[in-house]
Motif scaffolding. Structure first.
Motif, mmCIF file in Angstrom:
data_model
loop_
_atom_site.group_PDB
_atom_site.id
_atom_site.type_symbol
_atom_site.label_atom_id
_atom_site.label_comp_id
_atom_site.label_asym_id
_atom_site.label_seq_id
_atom_site.Cartn_x
_atom_site.Cartn_y
_atom_site.Cartn_z
ATOM 1 N N ALA B 105 -9.131 -1.266 2.842
ATOM 2 C CA ALA B 105 -8.858 -0.968 1.441
ATOM 3 C C ALA B 105 -9.051 0.530 1.194
ATOM 4 C CB ALA B 105 -9.803 -1.773 0.555
ATOM 5 N N ASN B 106 -9.091 1.308 2.285
ATOM 6 C CA ASN B 106 -9.560 2.692 2.237
ATOM 7 C C ASN B 106 -8.389 3.668 2.215
ATOM 8 O OD1 ASN B 106 -10.680 5.184 2.925
ATOM 9 N ND2 ASN B 106 -12.229 4.256 4.246
ATOM 10 N N LYS B 107 -8.027 4.130 1.003
ATOM 11 C CA LYS B 107 -6.844 5.001 0.885
ATOM 12 C C LYS B 107 -7.077 6.348 1.543
ATOM 13 C CE LYS B 107 -8.354 6.361 -3.659
ATOM 14 N NZ LYS B 107 -9.439 5.386 -3.593
ATOM 15 N N ASP B 108 -8.321 6.846 1.499
ATOM 16 C CA ASP B 108 -8.599 8.145 2.119
ATOM 17 C C ASP B 108 -8.324 8.050 3.613
ATOM 18 O OD1 ASP B 108 -9.521 8.314 -0.409
ATOM 19 O OD2 ASP B 108 -11.615 8.667 0.095
ATOM 20 N N LEU B 109 -8.813 6.994 4.224
ATOM 21 C CA LEU B 109 -8.615 6.761 5.655
ATOM 22 C C LEU B 109 -7.133 6.709 6.007
ATOM 23 C CD1 LEU B 109 -10.091 5.861 8.355
ATOM 24 C CD2 LEU B 109 -9.474 3.536 7.666
ATOM 25 N N VAL B 110 -6.375 5.927 5.246
ATOM 26 C CA VAL B 110 -4.952 5.743 5.573
ATOM 27 C C VAL B 110 -4.167 7.027 5.302
ATOM 28 C CG1 VAL B 110 -2.882 4.361 5.132
ATOM 29 C CG2 VAL B 110 -5.125 3.269 5.104
ATOM 30 N N ALA B 111 -4.498 7.711 4.190
ATOM 31 C CA ALA B 111 -3.770 8.953 3.874
ATOM 32 C C ALA B 111 -4.050 10.027 4.923
ATOM 33 C CB ALA B 111 -4.159 9.463 2.490
ATOM 34 N N LEU B 112 -5.276 10.099 5.408
ATOM 35 C CA LEU B 112 -5.634 11.171 6.352
ATOM 36 C C LEU B 112 -5.305 10.818 7.794
ATOM 37 C CD1 LEU B 112 -9.064 12.235 4.806
ATOM 38 C CD2 LEU B 112 -6.931 13.558 4.822
ATOM 39 N N HIS B 113 -5.487 9.563 8.173
ATOM 40 C CA HIS B 113 -5.373 9.204 9.588
ATOM 41 C C HIS B 113 -4.381 8.075 9.848
ATOM 42 C CE1 HIS B 113 -8.829 11.781 10.031
ATOM 43 N NE2 HIS B 113 -9.528 11.037 9.194
ATOM 44 N N GLY B 114 -3.510 7.810 8.870
ATOM 45 C CA GLY B 114 -2.580 6.689 8.994
ATOM 46 C C GLY B 114 -1.736 6.735 10.261
ATOM 47 N N ALA B 115 -1.172 7.902 10.577
ATOM 48 C CA ALA B 115 -0.271 8.004 11.733
ATOM 49 C C ALA B 115 -1.011 7.654 13.026
ATOM 50 C CB ALA B 115 0.322 9.408 11.813
ATOM 51 N N LEU B 116 -2.178 8.243 13.176
ATOM 52 C CA LEU B 116 -3.009 7.980 14.359
ATOM 53 C C LEU B 116 -3.378 6.500 14.466
ATOM 54 C CD1 LEU B 116 -5.012 9.387 16.554
ATOM 55 C CD2 LEU B 116 -6.743 9.067 14.768
ATOM 56 N N LEU B 117 -3.784 5.924 13.363
ATOM 57 C CA LEU B 117 -4.212 4.516 13.381
ATOM 58 C C LEU B 117 -3.036 3.575 13.611
ATOM 59 C CD1 LEU B 117 -6.818 4.589 10.455
ATOM 60 C CD2 LEU B 117 -7.278 4.667 12.914
ATOM 61 N N HIS B 118 -1.884 3.879 13.017
ATOM 62 C CA HIS B 118 -0.687 3.062 13.261
ATOM 63 C C HIS B 118 -0.323 3.076 14.743
ATOM 64 C CE1 HIS B 118 0.873 1.268 9.663
ATOM 65 N NE2 HIS B 118 0.683 2.368 8.967
ATOM 66 N N ARG B 119 -0.416 4.251 15.347
ATOM 67 C CA ARG B 119 -0.094 4.369 16.768
ATOM 68 C C ARG B 119 -1.030 3.478 17.588
ATOM 69 N NH1 ARG B 119 0.994 9.660 16.311
ATOM 70 N NH2 ARG B 119 -1.116 10.218 16.923
ATOM 71 N N ALA B 120 -2.308 3.573 17.275
ATOM 72 C CA ALA B 120 -3.294 2.762 18.008
ATOM 73 C C ALA B 120 -3.025 1.270 17.817
ATOM 74 C CB ALA B 120 -4.703 3.115 17.543
ATOM 75 N N ALA B 121 -2.663 0.883 16.590
ATOM 76 C CA ALA B 121 -2.358 -0.535 16.331
ATOM 77 C C ALA B 121 -1.159 -0.969 17.169
ATOM 78 C CB ALA B 121 -2.100 -0.756 14.842
ATOM 79 N N ASP B 122 -0.108 -0.146 17.180
ATOM 80 C CA ASP B 122 1.097 -0.477 17.955
ATOM 81 C C ASP B 122 0.778 -0.595 19.443
ATOM 82 O OD1 ASP B 122 2.625 -0.570 15.732
ATOM 83 O OD2 ASP B 122 3.527 1.411 15.981
ATOM 84 N N GLU B 123 0.029 0.367 19.955
ATOM 85 C CA GLU B 123 -0.280 0.374 21.383
ATOM 86 C C GLU B 123 -1.072 -0.855 21.802
ATOM 87 O OE1 GLU B 123 -0.386 5.237 21.750
ATOM 88 O OE2 GLU B 123 -2.249 4.096 22.004
#
Lengths: 337, 337
Positions: B105-123
């Motif tokens: 539920a953390n918008k700061d996290l997603v706004a700042l690190h969304g690309a990195l986290l999406h990549r990790a989720a995909d991998e």
């Protein structure tokens, strides 16, 4: 890239069907990136093989025999945009029983036979999706099924018929008489030559039966919807409402009180400040009240070729991303058969 | 009934975390019917083991060591409602790398690190969902990702910060001065003691960076959002706007023209008839313009314990119904390991 191809059968090539063909062709690459599948239209059911179409479809893809689609083991997904009730029900049922996922834009079908079709889909482990059947561009079906899935919906209230909203908006904004506003809606293509299904509230009632069934997780029959149309709304009524700071709208309501469910469609006097009072022209809007989420509203175009096609393609993507599709690859089934 | 149990790890037991616990407990049966899984909270990360909570959670379920959750092979899904940025990023990253699905539920996290986290989720073949991070009760993330998935979004325009909308609505409706409206928002708990993140537009900018990234399918950095807050909006400005039939709102906009993407947050003068002009109190609303679907708007509560918890549980259901969850059953993995 090693993509799998998914073959789709399309039932109907009218306005919405043509829109679906256009969108699938334009977005084949984008869809593949999103779900890993390349979508191909295998066969299209039409009434007349020779008719001119809004899109070019190669002649060998067209068929007048629905069995060419239903019995084709390569077709994993059927998109029904041909309309109709009894006969269409039999066709969709056969598709589900053959293990094909079905996407339909047919509100009459879902309102009348939704329970039966859902059961068939469940028994055969396939999806039955119908976002385009209710309020076109407004993703209310998905939102109710998914976002409100963990919530307790108390009430759904909405403007779900664009034709009657156009007529009432004209009467309110320009003081037009009912007959003149209806004639204008017909000229613009918003109303049919026979406007009965719209102005009697029947179309809205079908949509409300579907929304109530989803919201309250039990089959609500069309016969259970209390129904009043706008045929008897006069310019005097509209003026009286206006003088009192109110607006007349054709409102669908579905409410649950304990175990009692009440669904109705009728002209209502709304305060001008009510968010639904401001939904003009041929737009649709649906209000939802739920215990946890509180109140939410979705607003958008209720119909039209591309909004409807877009909702169909959105459902297609949901099928391709879903658990049921992944769980029943035909290759695997063949291996274990 | 032979149901599978799914174990969830919860990071944080503040307002939203308590709401999630309540909703999961109340809906365990309903959720099981919908997805076939019985959801159990396995462990809850807290800062203080002794603190009084809004919900009763058995002492043995609480832990101060996040590794108790990240290293527990039984925990398949992690729900992050603790807030924070850098440290939380590391924790979420570790969860994704351990093959756990993550809901945040953390918008700061997603706004700042969304690309990195999406990549990790995909991998790692897992889901990363964050409906609750943007506009609380409004299912805008799901709608953009799913319903508009087959469409070309041109513009997203919205009121995505409830605090500033409350302040501006007060100034407009009651002629309140900025300072007085802010003080009242603080008294009501709508604004923090330090209101900077809200009134500077930063909170809205984070949400718009997320919405722009989803809509245009490319990472939009927070640094790329042009930003202006409401601190300098005076009662005179509001009165001048009113005199001209307009209303001042803090509007987030994300537009694409060809390959150029422009995202901004700033106070805007809107015609009083504009649908966003009527979004009052602390409500949020998001307008979307897309090629096929045309215009659509979603409206609802932007924050609050239960709306946010409801969005989190909606995401949980989406994970449980999804292809990725079904594809990676730990039992199956063990069999093939």
């Amino acid at each position: 890239m090693n993509r799998k191809v998914v073959k789709v059968g399309l039932l109907g090539l009218g306005t919405v069907g043509s829109g679906v063909v256009k969108m699938l062709r334009q977005n084949v690459e984008e869809l593949a990136q999103k779900c890993g599948y390349e979508v191909e239209i295998q066969r299209v059911l039409v009434r007349d093989l020779e008719k001119m179409r809004a899109v070019d479809v190669e002649r060998h893809m067209l068929t007048r025999d629905v069995q060419d689609i239903l019995e084709d083991p390569e077709v994993r997904i059927v998109i029904e945009v041909m309309g109709g009730e009894e006969q269409t029900k039999e066709i969709v049922l056969q598709a589900l029983q053959a293990g094909k996922h079905v996407i339909t834009a047919n509100k009459d079908l879902v309102a009348l036979h939704g329970a039966l079709l859902h059961r068939a889909a469940d028994e055969n482990g396939v999806e039955l999706l119908y976002e385009a059947a209710v309020a076109g561009a407004i993703p209310i079906v998905r939102v109710l099924k998914q976002s409100f899935a963990a919530d307790n919906v108390r009430e759904v209230m909405g403007i779900v018929n664009g034709t009657t909203n156009y007529i009432l908006s004209k009467m309110t904004a320009e003081g037009a008489a009912y007959e003149d506003a209806l004639a204008e809606a017909q000229q613009l293509g918003y109303a049919e030559a026979d406007p009965h299904a719209d102005v009697s509230g029947l179309d809205a009632a079908r949509k409300m039966a579907i929304l109530a069934s989803i919201s309250f997780r039990q089959a609500v029959e069309l016969a259970d919807v209390k129904l009043e149309g706008i045929e008897s709304v006069t310019q005097q009524d509209v003026e009286r409402a206006k003088a009192g700071g109110q607006v007349i709208k054709l409102i669908g309501r579905a409410r649950r009180e304990g175990s009692a469910i009440e669904v109705s469609v009728a002209p209502m006097w709304l305060e001008a400040a009510h968010p639904l009072a401001k939904v003009g022209d041929c737009f649709n809007a649906v209000y939802v009240y739920a215990d946890a989420l509180g109140e939410a509203m979705l607003y958008g175009r209720g119909a039209g070729e591309m909004p409807t096609a877009s909702a169909v393609v959105g459902d297609l993507l949901a099928v391709l991303r879903g658990r049921k599709f992944a769980a029943a690859q035909p290759q695997q089934m063949a291996r274990w058969a």
